[in-house]
Design a protein around this motif. Structure first.
Motif, PDB file in Angstrom:
ATOM      1  N   LEU A 154       0.875  -1.172   0.000  1.00  0.00           N
ATOM      2  CA  LEU A 154       0.000   0.000   0.000  1.00  0.00           C
ATOM      3  C   LEU A 154       0.912   1.222   0.000  1.00  0.00           C
ATOM      4  O   LEU A 154       1.772   1.367   0.873  1.00  0.00           O
ATOM      5  CB  LEU A 154      -0.916   0.010   1.226  1.00  0.00           C
ATOM      6  N   GLU A 155       0.690   2.092  -0.990  1.00  0.00           N
ATOM      7  CA  GLU A 155       1.576   3.242  -1.165  1.00  0.00           C
ATOM      8  C   GLU A 155       0.892   4.531  -0.738  1.00  0.00           C
ATOM      9  O   GLU A 155      -0.315   4.715  -0.952  1.00  0.00           O
ATOM     10  CB  GLU A 155       1.985   3.365  -2.638  1.00  0.00           C
ATOM     11  N   CYS A 156       1.683   5.427  -0.175  1.00  0.00           N
ATOM     12  CA  CYS A 156       1.167   6.719   0.271  1.00  0.00           C
ATOM     13  C   CYS A 156       2.193   7.788  -0.056  1.00  0.00           C
ATOM     14  O   CYS A 156       3.391   7.612   0.240  1.00  0.00           O
ATOM     15  CB  CYS A 156       0.898   6.663   1.772  1.00  0.00           C
ATOM     16  N   VAL A 157       1.732   8.885  -0.668  1.00  0.00           N
ATOM     17  CA  VAL A 157       2.622   9.985  -1.040  1.00  0.00           C
ATOM     18  C   VAL A 157       2.022  11.288  -0.523  1.00  0.00           C
ATOM     19  O   VAL A 157       0.821  11.524  -0.684  1.00  0.00           O
ATOM     20  CB  VAL A 157       2.783  10.049  -2.574  1.00  0.00           C
TER      21      VAL A 157
ATOM     22  N   ASP B  65       6.163  18.051   2.219  1.00  0.00           N
ATOM     23  CA  ASP B  65       7.477  17.978   2.858  1.00  0.00           C
ATOM     24  C   ASP B  65       7.372  17.711   4.361  1.00  0.00           C
ATOM     25  O   ASP B  65       8.204  18.158   5.154  1.00  0.00           O
ATOM     26  CB  ASP B  65       8.263  19.283   2.619  1.00  0.00           C
ATOM     27  N   HIS B  66       6.331  16.972   4.772  1.00  0.00           N
ATOM     28  CA  HIS B  66       6.152  16.654   6.188  1.00  0.00           C
ATOM     29  C   HIS B  66       7.152  15.603   6.645  1.00  0.00           C
ATOM     30  O   HIS B  66       7.460  14.662   5.916  1.00  0.00           O
ATOM     31  CB  HIS B  66       4.732  16.140   6.442  1.00  0.00           C
ATOM     32  N   GLU B  67       7.633  15.801   7.871  1.00  0.00           N
ATOM     33  CA  GLU B  67       8.591  14.844   8.434  1.00  0.00           C
ATOM     34  C   GLU B  67       7.908  13.527   8.816  1.00  0.00           C
ATOM     35  O   GLU B  67       8.471  12.464   8.647  1.00  0.00           O
ATOM     36  CB  GLU B  67       9.235  15.427   9.703  1.00  0.00           C
ATOM     37  N   ASN B  68       6.711  13.636   9.368  1.00  0.00           N
ATOM     38  CA  ASN B  68       6.067  12.469   9.993  1.00  0.00           C
ATOM     39  C   ASN B  68       4.998  11.860   9.095  1.00  0.00           C
ATOM     40  O   ASN B  68       4.213  12.575   8.478  1.00  0.00           O
ATOM     41  CB  ASN B  68       5.398  12.887  11.302  1.00  0.00           C
ATOM     42  N   MET B  69       4.992  10.547   9.028  1.00  0.00           N
ATOM     43  CA  MET B  69       3.946   9.831   8.294  1.00  0.00           C
ATOM     44  C   MET B  69       3.483   8.632   9.094  1.00  0.00           C
ATOM     45  O   MET B  69       4.255   8.072   9.891  1.00  0.00           O
ATOM     46  CB  MET B  69       4.455   9.409   6.909  1.00  0.00           C
TER      47      MET B  69
ATOM     48  N   LYS C 127      11.349  11.015   1.546  1.00  0.00           N
ATOM     49  CA  LYS C 127      10.554  11.741   2.534  1.00  0.00           C
ATOM     50  C   LYS C 127       9.067  11.744   2.184  1.00  0.00           C
ATOM     51  O   LYS C 127       8.222  11.668   3.077  1.00  0.00           O
ATOM     52  CB  LYS C 127      11.059  13.181   2.618  1.00  0.00           C
ATOM     53  N   GLU C 128       8.736  11.824   0.913  1.00  0.00           N
ATOM     54  CA  GLU C 128       7.344  11.995   0.538  1.00  0.00           C
ATOM     55  C   GLU C 128       6.561  10.679   0.462  1.00  0.00           C
ATOM     56  O   GLU C 128       5.353  10.694   0.328  1.00  0.00           O
ATOM     57  CB  GLU C 128       7.242  12.704  -0.824  1.00  0.00           C
ATOM     58  N   ARG C 129       7.240   9.552   0.549  1.00  0.00           N
ATOM     59  CA  ARG C 129       6.572   8.273   0.309  1.00  0.00           C
ATOM     60  C   ARG C 129       6.725   7.325   1.494  1.00  0.00           C
ATOM     61  O   ARG C 129       7.840   7.109   1.987  1.00  0.00           O
ATOM     62  CB  ARG C 129       7.156   7.626  -0.951  1.00  0.00           C
ATOM     63  N   PHE C 130       5.603   6.752   1.911  1.00  0.00           N
ATOM     64  CA  PHE C 130       5.602   5.807   3.042  1.00  0.00           C
ATOM     65  C   PHE C 130       4.763   4.609   2.621  1.00  0.00           C
ATOM     66  O   PHE C 130       3.575   4.749   2.330  1.00  0.00           O
ATOM     67  CB  PHE C 130       5.012   6.504   4.278  1.00  0.00           C
ATOM     68  N   SER C 131       5.398   3.455   2.576  1.00  0.00           N
ATOM     69  CA  SER C 131       4.719   2.260   2.079  1.00  0.00           C
ATOM     70  C   SER C 131       4.431   1.298   3.223  1.00  0.00           C
ATOM     71  O   SER C 131       5.279   1.096   4.096  1.00  0.00           O
ATOM     72  CB  SER C 131       5.587   1.546   1.029  1.00  0.00           C
TER      73      SER C 131
ATOM     74  N   CYS D 202      -3.581   6.406   5.548  1.00  0.00           N
ATOM     75  CA  CYS D 202      -2.254   7.003   5.663  1.00  0.00           C
ATOM     76  C   CYS D 202      -2.427   8.464   6.060  1.00  0.00           C
ATOM     77  O   CYS D 202      -3.407   9.111   5.680  1.00  0.00           O
ATOM     78  CB  CYS D 202      -1.547   6.901   4.317  1.00  0.00           C
ATOM     79  N   ALA D 203      -1.489   8.979   6.838  1.00  0.00           N
ATOM     80  CA  ALA D 203      -1.535  10.384   7.235  1.00  0.00           C
ATOM     81  C   ALA D 203      -0.117  10.935   7.298  1.00  0.00           C
ATOM     82  O   ALA D 203       0.855  10.191   7.461  1.00  0.00           O
ATOM     83  CB  ALA D 203      -2.218  10.540   8.591  1.00  0.00           C
ATOM     84  N   SER D 204      -0.028  12.260   7.149  1.00  0.00           N
ATOM     85  CA  SER D 204       1.254  12.934   7.370  1.00  0.00           C
ATOM     86  C   SER D 204       1.013  14.092   8.321  1.00  0.00           C
ATOM     87  O   SER D 204      -0.120  14.558   8.467  1.00  0.00           O
ATOM     88  CB  SER D 204       1.871  13.416   6.059  1.00  0.00           C
TER      89      SER D 204
END
Lengths: 114, 110
Positions: free
Chosen positions: B21-24, B28-32, B71-75, B91-93
Motif C-alpha cells: 500500500l503506497e502513500c505519497v 514535505d512533512h517529516e512524519n507519516m 521523505k514523501e513516500r511511506f509504504s 495514511c496520514a502525514s
C-alpha cells in the motif's frame, strides 16, 4: 490504547437542529483535536483547542475543553444534511524526535435528516 | 492545501500474497503514519515514521512492515496477507500535532 472516548456512539437529528458530541480522555494533554470522516473516506481536521483554552469557535463549530473533568464537547449549530459524518476526538502524545502520535476515540456517527 | 495520496481506493488480494500500500504526501512533512480502521475498534496505529529510513511500531505492527526511502513516500507492506487483515487502511502525514489523511484504501483479503 484508546485515550479519547466519544459519546454518544450515534446521533440522529433533523436538519437545522444542533448536534452535541462529547469526548472524555484519560491523561494530561496539551491540546485536543476534532476530526470528521465522511463515509468511506479519510479524516479531515476540524479544530484544535489548547489546554489553556476553554472554548473555541470555527464557523458553525464550537468546541469546549474542561481539563479538570478531562472532557471536551463539539457543538455543530444549525446542522445540514452535509454534516452527516463520523466525528472523532484525538489527543497527542509525544513520540520522540519532535514528532507526535495521535490517539483517536471510536467516534460519534452523526446523521442529519433533511 | 496538503495532499496525501493513497495509490488505490479498493484492493482485492488473495491469502498469502505480498501486498504493497503506497502513500505519497506533497507537503514535505517529516512524519507519516499508517492506521487501520475497523468497525467498533476505531483507528489503530500500525507504524509511523518521523524521518527517511526511520520507523517506529505503533499499537498493532504484527503482520506488517513499512518502508520510507524518500521523505514523501511511506509504504505499508503485508508480507503474507491474511483474511484478518481485511480492513480500511489510512495514511496520514503531519507537521506538529495536526494530521492530514489520505482517502483510504479498502483492502479485502480473500
Amino acid at each position: 490504547s484508546q485515550q479519547g472516548e466519544e459519546d454518544p456512539q450515534a446521533l440522529s437529528i433533523q436538519e437545522g437542529e444542533n448536534a452535541t458530541m462529547n469526548c472524555s480522555y484519560k491523561t494530561s494533554i496539551n491540546n485536543l483535536q476534532w476530526y470528521r470522516q465522511n463515509s468511506g473516506r479519510g479524516l479531515v481536521h476540524l479544530i484544535l483547542i489548547r489546554s489553556n483554552e476553554r472554548e473555541k469557535h470555527s464557523g458553525r463549530l464550537r468546541v469546549t475543553l474542561d481539563t479538570s473533568k478531562k472532557s471536551s464537547s463539539l457543538l455543530i449549530t444549525a446542522s445540514r444534511a452535509a454534516d452527516t459524518a463520523s466525528y472523532f476526538c484525538a489527543t497527542p502524545s509525544y513520540s520522540g524526535a519532535g514528532s507526535y502520535q495521535l490517539t483517536f476515540g471510536k467516534g460519534t456517527k452523526l446523521s442529519v435528516i433533511p | 492545501d496538503v495532499k496525501v495520496t493513497q495509490s488505490s481506493r479498493y484492493l482485492v488480494k488473495r491469502t498469502g500474497e505480498k501486498v504493497f500500500l503506497e502513500c505519497v504526501q506533497d507537503m514535505d512533512h517529516e512524519n507519516m503514519f499508517w492506521y487501520r480502521q475497523d468497525p467498533g475498534l476505531g483507528l489503530r496505529l500500525i507504524y509511523f515514521s518521523y524521518d527517511v529510513k526511520m520507523k517506529e511500531k505503533g499499537d498493532i505492527p504484527e503482520g506488517y512492515s513499512v518502508s520510507r526511502e524518500k521523505k514523501e513516500r511511506f509504504s505499508l507492506i503485508l508480507e503474507s496477507a491474511s483474511t484478518n487483515q481485511t480492513s480500511m487502511y489510512l495514511c496520514a502525514s503531519s507537521l506538529g500535532n495536526i494530521q492530514y489523511f489520505g482517502a483510504g484504501t479498502r483492502l479485502s483479503v480473500l
